[in-house]
Design a protein around this motif. Structure first.
Motif, PDB file in Angstrom:
ATOM      1  N   GLY A 183      15.294  35.124  10.776  1.00 58.37           N
ATOM      2  CA  GLY A 183      14.764  36.268  10.040  1.00 58.37           C
ATOM      3  C   GLY A 183      13.249  36.338   9.983  1.00 58.37           C
ATOM      4  N   ALA A 184      12.572  35.282  10.413  1.00 58.06           N
ATOM      5  CA  ALA A 184      11.108  35.248  10.324  1.00 58.06           C
ATOM      6  C   ALA A 184      10.461  36.354  11.162  1.00 58.06           C
ATOM      7  N   TYR A 238      11.732  39.263  12.059  1.00 53.78           N
ATOM      8  CA  TYR A 238      11.984  40.554  11.415  1.00 53.78           C
ATOM      9  C   TYR A 238      11.086  40.735  10.193  1.00 53.78           C
ATOM     10  N   THR A 239      10.900  39.663   9.442  1.00 56.54           N
ATOM     11  CA  THR A 239      10.033  39.719   8.267  1.00 56.54           C
ATOM     12  C   THR A 239       8.607  40.052   8.671  1.00 56.54           C
ATOM     13  N   GLU A 281       8.395  43.784   9.663  1.00 53.70           N
ATOM     14  CA  GLU A 281       8.400  44.674   8.500  1.00 53.70           C
ATOM     15  C   GLU A 281       7.202  44.434   7.572  1.00 53.70           C
ATOM     16  N   LYS A 283       6.580  41.964   5.606  1.00 56.49           N
ATOM     17  CA  LYS A 283       7.073  41.487   4.318  1.00 56.49           C
ATOM     18  C   LYS A 283       6.870  39.980   4.141  1.00 56.49           C
ATOM     19  N   HIS A 284       6.094  39.381   5.035  1.00 58.55           N
ATOM     20  CA  HIS A 284       5.854  37.945   4.944  1.00 58.55           C
ATOM     21  C   HIS A 284       4.872  37.645   3.802  1.00 58.55           C
TER      22      HIS A 284
END
Length: 139
Positions: free
Chosen positions: A34-35, A37-38, A41, A43-44
């Protein structure tokens, strides 16, 4: 998975090493895979002391610098070093050291190079996006 494990353990006194390990394996897989994708987006985790006040062009420079000098080298090293880790696990037929644990540990270990490869690809995409913003002033 955790809820099921807790209910089985405390209601029916049923527990197994495999279910406990599966919880950790699923968490690791979600985290590693998921890193990218984060990052896509945006959202990290970022310490936004100054970044929020920057113009889009300055943010693009910060993202470009961070991606080129920190993200991509880290992803490359983590990817490269984890390949032998997975290969050794596969060749040894590594299983859980716990009685009743999960077999084929190489499967969960393979999410390490896959995750860092995907994160590196997303880093390249971020670099291209930053260069576009710097050059043309748009995303």
């Amino acid at each position: 998975m955790i809820v099921i494990d807790v209910i089985l353990r405390y209601t029916f006194s049923i527990t197994s090493a495999a279910s406990f390990e599966l919880e950790w394996h699923l968490f690791a897989g979600i985290f590693l895979l998921g890193a990218a994708y984060t990052l896509k987006e945006d959202k990290h985790v970022r310490v936004d002391v100054f970044y929020d006040r920057f113009s889009d062009k300055t943010k693009a420079w910060v993202n470009l610098t961070g991606s080129v000098f920190l993200l991509l080298p880290f992803c490359a090293v983590a990817f490269w070093e984890s390949l032998s880790f997975v290969q050794n696990s596969y060749q040894l037929g590594e299983t859980s050291p716990q009685p009743g644990g999960l077999p084929a540990r190489w499967i969960i270990k393979s999410t390490i190079p896959i995750g860092f490869f995907l994160l590196g690809l997303q880093g390249i995409s971020s670099i291209i996006k930053s260069i576009t913003t710097i050059s043309y002033g748009r995303n």
